[in-house]
Design a protein around this motif. Structure first.
Motif, PDB file in Angstrom:
ATOM      1  N   UNK A  54      -0.894 -31.265   2.572  1.00 29.49           N
ATOM      2  CA  UNK A  54      -2.030 -31.913   3.234  1.00 29.49           C
ATOM      3  C   UNK A  54      -3.058 -30.876   3.676  1.00 29.49           C
ATOM      4  N   UNK A  55      -2.594 -29.773   4.252  1.00 25.19           N
ATOM      5  CA  UNK A  55      -3.521 -28.730   4.696  1.00 25.19           C
ATOM      6  C   UNK A  55      -4.308 -28.172   3.516  1.00 25.19           C
ATOM      7  N   UNK A  56      -3.624 -27.879   2.413  1.00 26.89           N
ATOM      8  CA  UNK A  56      -4.307 -27.341   1.236  1.00 26.89           C
ATOM      9  C   UNK A  56      -5.276 -28.362   0.651  1.00 26.89           C
ATOM     10  N   UNK A  57      -4.839 -29.610   0.558  1.00 19.23           N
ATOM     11  CA  UNK A  57      -5.703 -30.648   0.013  1.00 19.23           C
ATOM     12  C   UNK A  57      -6.940 -30.879   0.864  1.00 19.23           C
ATOM     13  N   UNK A  58      -6.789 -30.875   2.178  1.00 21.58           N
ATOM     14  CA  UNK A  58      -7.933 -31.072   3.073  1.00 21.58           C
ATOM     15  C   UNK A  58      -8.926 -29.923   2.953  1.00 21.58           C
ATOM     16  N   UNK A  59      -8.427 -28.705   2.812  1.00 20.13           N
ATOM     17  CA  UNK A  59      -9.331 -27.568   2.640  1.00 20.13           C
ATOM     18  C   UNK A  59     -10.109 -27.688   1.333  1.00 20.13           C
ATOM     19  N   UNK A  60      -9.440 -28.101   0.269  1.00 21.02           N
ATOM     20  CA  UNK A  60     -10.129 -28.275  -1.004  1.00 21.02           C
ATOM     21  C   UNK A  60     -11.146 -29.402  -0.954  1.00 21.02           C
ATOM     22  N   UNK A  61     -10.798 -30.507  -0.278  1.00 16.88           N
ATOM     23  CA  UNK A  61     -11.736 -31.626  -0.154  1.00 16.88           C
ATOM     24  C   UNK A  61     -12.965 -31.224   0.651  1.00 16.88           C
ATOM     25  N   UNK A  62     -12.753 -30.442   1.713  1.00 16.37           N
ATOM     26  CA  UNK A  62     -13.892 -29.966   2.518  1.00 16.37           C
ATOM     27  C   UNK A  62     -14.794 -29.060   1.689  1.00 16.37           C
ATOM     28  N   UNK A  63     -14.196 -28.197   0.893  1.00 14.87           N
ATOM     29  CA  UNK A  63     -14.974 -27.314   0.034  1.00 14.87           C
ATOM     30  C   UNK A  63     -15.780 -28.115  -0.980  1.00 14.87           C
ATOM     31  N   UNK A  64     -15.142 -29.095  -1.604  1.00 15.69           N
ATOM     32  CA  UNK A  64     -15.843 -29.916  -2.581  1.00 15.69           C
ATOM     33  C   UNK A  64     -16.981 -30.705  -1.960  1.00 15.69           C
ATOM     34  N   UNK A  65     -16.766 -31.206  -0.748  1.00 18.53           N
ATOM     35  CA  UNK A  65     -17.814 -31.941  -0.043  1.00 18.53           C
ATOM     36  C   UNK A  65     -19.008 -31.040   0.245  1.00 18.53           C
ATOM     37  N   UNK A  66     -18.726 -29.807   0.640  1.00 21.69           N
ATOM     38  CA  UNK A  66     -19.802 -28.861   0.921  1.00 21.69           C
ATOM     39  C   UNK A  66     -20.618 -28.574  -0.331  1.00 21.69           C
ATOM     40  N   UNK A  67     -19.959 -28.316  -1.445  1.00 23.45           N
ATOM     41  CA  UNK A  67     -20.663 -27.962  -2.677  1.00 23.45           C
ATOM     42  C   UNK A  67     -21.491 -29.132  -3.192  1.00 23.45           C
ATOM     43  N   UNK A  68     -20.972 -30.347  -3.106  1.00 24.95           N
ATOM     44  CA  UNK A  68     -21.717 -31.499  -3.623  1.00 24.95           C
ATOM     45  C   UNK A  68     -22.898 -31.875  -2.745  1.00 24.95           C
ATOM     46  N   UNK A  88     -18.210 -16.694  -6.810  1.00 21.48           N
ATOM     47  CA  UNK A  88     -19.048 -17.590  -7.602  1.00 21.48           C
ATOM     48  C   UNK A  88     -19.531 -18.772  -6.774  1.00 21.48           C
ATOM     49  N   UNK A  89     -18.680 -19.267  -5.872  1.00 22.41           N
ATOM     50  CA  UNK A  89     -19.115 -20.360  -5.012  1.00 22.41           C
ATOM     51  C   UNK A  89     -20.253 -19.910  -4.101  1.00 22.41           C
ATOM     52  N   UNK A  90     -20.129 -18.710  -3.538  1.00 22.80           N
ATOM     53  CA  UNK A  90     -21.180 -18.185  -2.665  1.00 22.80           C
ATOM     54  C   UNK A  90     -22.481 -18.003  -3.438  1.00 22.80           C
ATOM     55  N   UNK A  91     -22.378 -17.453  -4.653  1.00 22.67           N
ATOM     56  CA  UNK A  91     -23.574 -17.269  -5.481  1.00 22.67           C
ATOM     57  C   UNK A  91     -24.212 -18.607  -5.803  1.00 22.67           C
ATOM     58  N   UNK A  92     -23.387 -19.624  -6.004  1.00 21.66           N
ATOM     59  CA  UNK A  92     -23.897 -20.943  -6.383  1.00 21.66           C
ATOM     60  C   UNK A  92     -24.766 -21.546  -5.296  1.00 21.66           C
ATOM     61  N   UNK A  93     -24.352 -21.451  -4.038  1.00 22.95           N
ATOM     62  CA  UNK A  93     -25.075 -22.154  -2.973  1.00 22.95           C
ATOM     63  C   UNK A  93     -26.008 -21.261  -2.166  1.00 22.95           C
ATOM     64  N   UNK A  94     -25.894 -19.935  -2.269  1.00 19.91           N
ATOM     65  CA  UNK A  94     -26.736 -19.032  -1.482  1.00 19.91           C
ATOM     66  C   UNK A  94     -28.214 -19.267  -1.802  1.00 19.91           C
ATOM     67  N   UNK A  95     -29.108 -19.269  -0.793  1.00 19.40           N
ATOM     68  CA  UNK A  95     -28.906 -18.965   0.637  1.00 19.40           C
ATOM     69  C   UNK A  95     -28.604 -20.197   1.493  1.00 19.40           C
ATOM     70  N   UNK A  96     -28.154 -21.264   0.856  1.00 20.65           N
ATOM     71  CA  UNK A  96     -27.824 -22.463   1.613  1.00 20.65           C
ATOM     72  C   UNK A  96     -26.495 -22.281   2.321  1.00 20.65           C
ATOM     73  N   UNK A  97     -26.362 -22.903   3.474  1.00 21.95           N
ATOM     74  CA  UNK A  97     -25.069 -22.964   4.147  1.00 21.95           C
ATOM     75  C   UNK A  97     -24.554 -24.385   4.141  1.00 21.95           C
ATOM     76  N   UNK A  98     -25.463 -25.361   4.096  1.00 17.71           N
ATOM     77  CA  UNK A  98     -25.106 -26.771   3.914  1.00 17.71           C
ATOM     78  C   UNK A  98     -26.042 -27.347   2.853  1.00 17.71           C
ATOM     79  N   UNK A  99     -25.612 -27.386   1.611  1.00 15.52           N
ATOM     80  CA  UNK A  99     -26.446 -28.010   0.581  1.00 15.52           C
ATOM     81  C   UNK A  99     -26.704 -29.486   0.938  1.00 15.52           C
ATOM     82  N   UNK A 100     -27.859 -30.032   0.524  1.00 15.70           N
ATOM     83  CA  UNK A 100     -28.750 -29.471  -0.492  1.00 15.70           C
ATOM     84  C   UNK A 100     -29.914 -28.639   0.017  1.00 15.70           C
TER      85      UNK A 100
END
Length: 337
Positions: free
Chosen positions: A128-142, A273-285
């Protein structure tokens, strides 16, 4: 570059370093917990628990630094992220508590059935802890909808297909780290089993990450432009290929830690790569680091604190690894177990 901009970038680097340290260290522990749940042998489960028991709590220190740092360094981002991710964050913290209780209390009973149940709770907490961290990451990127510093979504964005897929990828990735850790720390049958698991999970993680990469490319034009840039694609692809080949070759080495090192390098690459993808954003979009930053005085004060805490925390982690290094031997157990 203005001095204020430099302070913001240093603050972002300190925050990213804390998050990455947590992912690499406690992610490995969570991976061990996931694998424990699928292990039938009580002797092997005991050896797995012993391998992480002295160090798991120190690894979680980086999560505290990351969460506290986000609040103090980028309060506007914190105000948006927290309500957007209430459910996965609360579930993650509860799962980490369950994981901690299972690790600390599993040896207070000799009943094999109860102990097996405790190990099952450990696995559930880790999953659950691992899944929640991944879901939070995915939510941030989208991307998270907000207006005037306030979250404007429903709070269920983390249940999107992309976010849930990210959750699955991180669970498999953590399990891969856990298998590599056990290959390093164990011997005999457990080490050979961990080797097969690490190799299988390596292939699974690699395939899932490639799918995730193409999915991310399709989400936003700016994502596709950055990730497909020759200056990013060339070095990233070369590093990934070399690390992947080195991972498989490392099993022929006398140094059992090498597969884990290769896996960690690939995790660092994915995080970069994730940092490069969203930089300089901290909360996309559209929320940038500079828009979300706290005052210059607050960030300077926090950076001074990070400068003191980070070396101490890393020394504590390193000292713990050093003291409890070496192979873990599965203890003898009663036949009933």
């Amino acid at each position: 570059m203005l001095e204020g901009d430099l302070i913001v970038l240093l603050s972002a680097a300190a925050l990213a370093f804390s998050v990455l340290s947590y992912v690499l260290l406690d992610g490995t522990d969570l991976g061990v917990g996931i694998i424990m749940g699928f292990t039938r042998s009580a002797r092997r489960r005991r050896a797995m628990a012993v391998s992480i028991l002295p160090i798991w709590d120190a690894n979680e220190t980086w999560l505290v630094l990351g969460g506290g740092g986000l609040l103090a360094l980028f309060p506007l981002a914190y105000a948006i992220l927290l309500p957007a991710l209430y459910v996965p964050f609360i579930a993650m913290f509860l799962a980490l508590i369950v994981r901690a209780m299972a690790l600390e209390f599993r040896d207070y009973t000799e009943n094999p059935t109860i102990k097996r149940g405790i190990d099952a709770l450990h696995m559930c907490g880790s999953l659950i802890a691992a899944g929640c961290q991944g879901a939070a990451l995915g939510t941030l990127v989208q991307g998270i909808s907000h207006r005037n510093g306030q979250f404007t979504g429903t709070g269920w964005e983390w249940t999107s297909p992309f976010a849930l897929y990210c959750a699955g990828v991180l669970v498999v990735g953590y399990a891969w780290l856990g298998a590599c850790w056990l290959y390093w720390r164990s011997e005999s049958e457990l080490q050979q089993t961990s080797r097969r698991q690490a190799q299988l999970l390596c292939v699974a993680t690699f395939v899932l990450v490639i799918i995730l990469l193409f999915w991310t490319l399709s989400m936003a034009t700016v994502y596709a432009q950055r990730l497909s840039s020759p200056s990013v694609l060339g070095p990233a692809g070369g590093t990934a290929l070399v690390s992947f080949i080195a991972f498989w070759a490392s099993f022929r080495s006398r140094h059992d830690v090498l597969p884990l090192m290769c896996a960690l390098i690939l995790f660092v690459l994915a995080f970069t790569l994730m940092v490069i993808t969203i930089f300089p954003l901290i909360v996309p979009p559209d929320l940038t680091l500079f828009d979300a930053a706290s005052s210059r005085t607050s960030q300077t004060f926090m950076l001074a604190g990070f400068a003191l805490l980070m070396p101490v925390t890393w020394f504590y982690n390193t000292f713990g690894f050093r003291i409890f290094s070496g192979k873990v031997h599965p203890p003898k157990v009663r036949q009933a177990e």
